[in-house]
Design a protein around this motif. Sequence first.
Motif, PDB file in Angstrom:
ATOM      1  N   ALA A  44      37.992  24.395  39.284  1.00 45.33           N
ATOM      2  CA  ALA A  44      39.340  24.727  39.753  1.00 45.33           C
ATOM      3  C   ALA A  44      39.920  25.901  38.964  1.00 45.33           C
ATOM      4  N   ALA A  45      39.630  25.941  37.660  1.00 43.69           N
ATOM      5  CA  ALA A  45      40.135  27.022  36.822  1.00 43.69           C
ATOM      6  C   ALA A  45      39.564  28.361  37.252  1.00 43.69           C
ATOM      7  N   PHE A  46      38.261  28.371  37.545  1.00 47.25           N
ATOM      8  CA  PHE A  46      37.646  29.634  37.925  1.00 47.25           C
ATOM      9  C   PHE A  46      38.135  30.090  39.305  1.00 47.25           C
ATOM     10  N   LYS A  47      38.385  29.140  40.201  1.00 51.38           N
ATOM     11  CA  LYS A  47      38.965  29.495  41.498  1.00 51.38           C
ATOM     12  C   LYS A  47      40.353  30.108  41.314  1.00 51.38           C
ATOM     13  N   ALA A  48      41.136  29.524  40.374  1.00 51.95           N
ATOM     14  CA  ALA A  48      42.476  30.057  40.112  1.00 51.95           C
ATOM     15  C   ALA A  48      42.397  31.474  39.551  1.00 51.95           C
TER      16      ALA A  48
ATOM     17  N   TYR B 178      29.417  44.383  24.513  1.00 53.38           N
ATOM     18  CA  TYR B 178      28.302  43.602  25.054  1.00 53.38           C
ATOM     19  C   TYR B 178      28.041  44.044  26.496  1.00 53.38           C
ATOM     20  N   SER B 179      26.776  44.108  26.837  1.00 54.46           N
ATOM     21  CA  SER B 179      26.385  44.418  28.211  1.00 54.46           C
ATOM     22  C   SER B 179      25.707  43.187  28.788  1.00 54.46           C
ATOM     23  N   ILE B 180      26.383  42.530  29.729  1.00 48.67           N
ATOM     24  CA  ILE B 180      25.863  41.308  30.336  1.00 48.67           C
ATOM     25  C   ILE B 180      24.989  41.695  31.528  1.00 48.67           C
ATOM     26  N   SER B 181      23.740  41.238  31.522  1.00 51.87           N
ATOM     27  CA  SER B 181      22.805  41.540  32.604  1.00 51.87           C
ATOM     28  C   SER B 181      22.212  40.248  33.135  1.00 51.87           C
ATOM     29  N   GLN B 182      22.204  40.109  34.461  1.00 56.78           N
ATOM     30  CA  GLN B 182      21.692  38.925  35.148  1.00 56.78           C
ATOM     31  C   GLN B 182      22.375  37.645  34.623  1.00 56.78           C
ATOM     32  N   GLY B 183      23.625  37.782  34.254  1.00 57.23           N
ATOM     33  CA  GLY B 183      24.402  36.618  33.815  1.00 57.23           C
ATOM     34  C   GLY B 183      24.054  36.116  32.440  1.00 57.23           C
TER      35      GLY B 183
ATOM     36  N   LEU C 133      33.831  30.648  30.673  1.00 57.18           N
ATOM     37  CA  LEU C 133      33.091  31.909  30.565  1.00 57.18           C
ATOM     38  C   LEU C 133      31.723  31.807  31.237  1.00 57.18           C
ATOM     39  N   ASN C 134      31.110  30.651  31.131  1.00 54.51           N
ATOM     40  CA  ASN C 134      29.807  30.452  31.778  1.00 54.51           C
ATOM     41  C   ASN C 134      29.946  30.590  33.304  1.00 54.51           C
ATOM     42  N   ALA C 135      31.021  29.987  33.849  1.00 52.54           N
ATOM     43  CA  ALA C 135      31.276  30.123  35.288  1.00 52.54           C
ATOM     44  C   ALA C 135      31.541  31.580  35.642  1.00 52.54           C
ATOM     45  N   TYR C 136      32.250  32.293  34.769  1.00 56.76           N
ATOM     46  CA  TYR C 136      32.550  33.695  35.031  1.00 56.76           C
ATOM     47  C   TYR C 136      31.271  34.531  35.101  1.00 56.76           C
ATOM     48  N   PHE C 137      30.390  34.361  34.115  1.00 55.22           N
ATOM     49  CA  PHE C 137      29.184  35.192  34.076  1.00 55.22           C
ATOM     50  C   PHE C 137      28.126  34.748  35.095  1.00 55.22           C
ATOM     51  N   ASN C 138      28.201  33.501  35.536  1.00 57.64           N
ATOM     52  CA  ASN C 138      27.337  33.089  36.656  1.00 57.64           C
ATOM     53  C   ASN C 138      27.756  33.775  37.948  1.00 57.64           C
ATOM     54  N   ASP C 139      29.044  34.067  38.058  1.00 58.51           N
ATOM     55  CA  ASP C 139      29.558  34.710  39.269  1.00 58.51           C
ATOM     56  C   ASP C 139      29.511  36.234  39.155  1.00 58.51           C
ATOM     57  N   ASN C 140      29.736  36.729  37.963  1.00 52.83           N
ATOM     58  CA  ASN C 140      29.780  38.178  37.729  1.00 52.83           C
ATOM     59  C   ASN C 140      28.665  38.530  36.747  1.00 52.83           C
ATOM     60  N   LYS C 141      27.463  38.730  37.261  1.00 53.59           N
ATOM     61  CA  LYS C 141      26.264  38.776  36.420  1.00 53.59           C
ATOM     62  C   LYS C 141      26.037  40.124  35.745  1.00 53.59           C
ATOM     63  N   GLU C 142      26.675  41.168  36.240  1.00 56.04           N
ATOM     64  CA  GLU C 142      26.480  42.499  35.668  1.00 56.04           C
ATOM     65  C   GLU C 142      27.853  43.045  35.257  1.00 56.04           C
TER      66      GLU C 142
ATOM     67  N   PRO D  31      38.801  41.710  43.714  1.00 59.05           N
ATOM     68  CA  PRO D  31      37.470  42.294  43.526  1.00 59.05           C
ATOM     69  C   PRO D  31      36.938  42.049  42.115  1.00 59.05           C
ATOM     70  N   LYS D  32      35.617  41.991  42.011  1.00 57.13           N
ATOM     71  CA  LYS D  32      34.999  41.772  40.712  1.00 57.13           C
ATOM     72  C   LYS D  32      35.134  43.024  39.845  1.00 57.13           C
ATOM     73  N   SER D  33      35.263  42.794  38.545  1.00 53.72           N
ATOM     74  CA  SER D  33      35.374  43.897  37.586  1.00 53.72           C
ATOM     75  C   SER D  33      34.005  44.220  37.004  1.00 53.72           C
ATOM     76  N   GLN D  34      33.795  45.478  36.729  1.00 57.21           N
ATOM     77  CA  GLN D  34      32.551  45.901  36.095  1.00 57.21           C
ATOM     78  C   GLN D  34      32.698  46.084  34.588  1.00 57.21           C
ATOM     79  N   LYS D  35      33.937  46.237  34.128  1.00 58.78           N
ATOM     80  CA  LYS D  35      34.198  46.406  32.696  1.00 58.78           C
ATOM     81  C   LYS D  35      35.426  45.589  32.335  1.00 58.78           C
ATOM     82  N   ILE D  36      35.261  44.586  31.466  1.00 57.01           N
ATOM     83  CA  ILE D  36      36.382  43.724  31.084  1.00 57.01           C
ATOM     84  C   ILE D  36      36.532  43.718  29.566  1.00 57.01           C
TER      85      ILE D  36
END
Length: 943
Positions: free
Chosen positions: A404-408, A311-316, A284-293, A257-262
């Motif tokens: 592949a890294a982000f899938k892993a 930091y509060s990431i909003s809309q990626g 990190l770009n792939a991470y925030f594209n997938d987990n935008k909030e 599951p996606k995390s809301q606080k990392i």
Amino acid sequence: MKKINCFMATLLFSVAFAQFPILEIGNEKKHPVILQEAKIDTKILGNLATTTATYTFYNPSNRILEGKLTFPLPEGVSVSGYALDINGKLRNAVPVPKERAKEVFESIERRNVDPGIIEKVEGNNFRTRIYPIPQNGSRTIQITYHQELKNFASDYQYFLSFANATTIPKFNLKVWISETAAIPKILENPDGSFSFQKQGNQWIAEISKNDFRPNESLKITIPKNQNSSNVVLQKASGDKYYFAANVGLDFPVKEKPKSQKIAIIWDNSFSGSKRNRDKELQFLNAYFNDNKEVSVSFSLLNNTFEKAEEYSISQGNWADLKNKILNLKYDGGTDFGALKEINGVEECLLFSDGISNFGDFIMKFKKPVNSISSTPTSDFNLLTLLANQSGGNFINLNELDTSAAFKAYKKLPIRFLGFKENQNMQELFPNIGLVISEPVNIFGITTGNVGKLTAVFSVGNEKFESPVDFSKAQLLENWQISQFWAQRKINELELNSTQNRQEIKNISEQFGVVSKNTSLIVLDDIDDYIRYKITPPQELLAQYQKVIANSENKVLEKRKILLSKAFDKTKELKTWWNTEFKPLEKKKYPKVANQSVAEPQANAVMSEVVNSGRVDMSMEIYSDKAIKKSQDSNGKITLIDIESTEEYMQDFQNLQSADVIYQKYLENRSKHEKQVSYYFDVSKLLFKKGDKVLSLKVLSTLAELDLENEELYKTIYYLLKQRGYYDKELWVTQKILEWRPFDAQSHRDYALALVDNKKPQEALNVYKSLLYQEFTDEISTRDNGIEEILIMEINNILKQNKNIDGSKIDDRLKADLPVDIRVVINWNKDNTDIDLWVTDPKGEDCSYSHKSTAIGGRLSNDFTQGFGPEQFLLKKAVKGKYKIKTNFFGERQNMISGPTTIMAEVYLYYSDGRQERKIAVFQSQKENKKESDSKILIGEFEF
């Protein structure tokens, strides 16, 4: 006569896997050694590959050189073969305990013959040392390693990089690929003509060129053969076989599951600047594209741990965080012991190479840690351990693209649970319960034909099965499946290397695989193998056994302990202490040839030292707290602070604040990146300005300049001791002792650090074990006379600590020997000659050629080859001024560790209840230039 060490330069090679060898020689603009010939042979079967690289280096200079080649290998790969040319023929190395290999190498090296070793240093990095590389001559080394190729949907991929390759006079590349029906595809071609031809059941490609510079690296994809066996065997003993089974994992990927606080922990130590930041940012770009909030707690790790910002990431949109990362400054060593749990987060992303060179990793994370590596020099085992212990994933950006890294990262960890039918299976790797990568190679030992088996895996709470057909296993004759198995076993044992130390050593020695505990060594002749009790390679075995069988001709290594000499030295010291000295009138003593004196006054400025024409020393002085200092002490210690004369110091002359000095240091660092004195001098300057935090950060950066370099660590140790960082002093001296247990100085330094940390009983135990320690004849001779220093320090512990248990110290070593003056000098380099001189108020010099004076001054043995120490004692001081001087006589030319660093420990009223200590740490500034006529005043006593 004073002995002068023969000149020897140290050659430093550095190479990264996925990079062709690069030769670096200190600060010289031209490399005095060239890569004359490169021959690379690779055999591939399925997804198993064995590569043998043979390199010949030519030394066109008129100097004998020592060679040092440090290189990383991929995750899970170790060196499984090493050879060195002896009399024009390659001789295979044999396994030896790591510390023993280094001890034997250095003992033989003193005789100017031909040993060679290869050892594993921090991370998955390997170092080979060769001596000598003759003037106008060449040496050849050969390195073999086994690797498991990465699996893709329909093929395997092999990659060999020729990045940074220069023109090579002779170049040969050959690749054999067995048991595949379809022709392999070459995606990157070194010269455009490299191509495969079918020969029997193999595909073979080869190029042989003169004066060749590769245009591209080599990248090959090997189609999987669906009809061939996925299990290969190698005969072991009896009815047992080593096996390698390639198992496909044909079950759905489960995502976490996606995390809301990392939390993001970013290693911004000096070595962090060498990581592939572009790949890390892409991840990190792939991470925030997938987990935008998501909320991010961002922390920094170097020699300290700093929770930086939220930091509060909003809309990626992570622009602010990215800008923060892009503008980070990288400095300091790496201390995983400083890590702290970050509260309120669901998981952590750690970006680091995993090499902790300024402290040990001690904590266990309560939340999953995803460790991310982007440099081939990483400590893959530590990063894997962090992930496995916490329930996270290890992401290797060296081998995976961003997708592949982000899938892993996203998938739930897959664990291997063993085989259903396990009655005939032994020693399975991966271990049951461990997280694995997919697809997976399973290695183990089996008996007979076990038929069709079922491998079981788990993802979360679900279990999955994959069939493995051993009935179609292929028996191989020319493949070392046993070494693949041993390599995998060692990798998993090294996840807890301290606990598994003995088992790692046993497996490494049995199968010839280099590990943290075992190296490979090549010796020059049969007598050396016999002398050091090292079983030789096959070609010398019959001769070795014949000599061993003939006891008359048996050549034994001479091993000595210090104890018997310590008894004699204690008697000698007692006699000296009980002697009544009646000084005569002042006498003039003739100067010793080639030992002139330069004596600036105690308040001398640097220009006076420069004008003396001697070796310039830069040093710093800070007093330790007096121990039980009496009000009636009438002695005084004055040490001289001599400024550095390096040109770069002019840039700091008019800077007042520590922050501005630090910014200038960072600005100029690229010009002095490997110049040890740069960090030494700036750290000193910052400390004098009162900024201990920045000063320690700059000092700790020295640990990042090389791997397992005791000379750099001794410089760090001296300054830590001087400045009162006793906890770090203890850690550093413990590391040096781990690397060099065969040096008496390593044990002594550790014992003194224990005293500084108020652990006198442990220190006394170290001294006792040191006196019983066995040393080779060469090292015992090198350190002859060190017993005198040890006896004084043992008895000082007993005198200063009345409640200590001294019952295990032989009574023949005990003596009450308080003195008014004690001076000890130590230095950080082997094969180095530093002299201690003390001039008394009568004008009489106490030195290596005049070891006792009329008023009772006494100098210990003159150390001309090792690390020292040298000691001056005076029981009863007469009134007047005493001058302390050092004479820089000669050093081994090891450029990476910079100029020789000296530590002078200066005591008043040693061991009489009023003991006071001051410490001076200084460096020679005539780097790599021998000055035989050089004496410098470093301090004074006044009574």
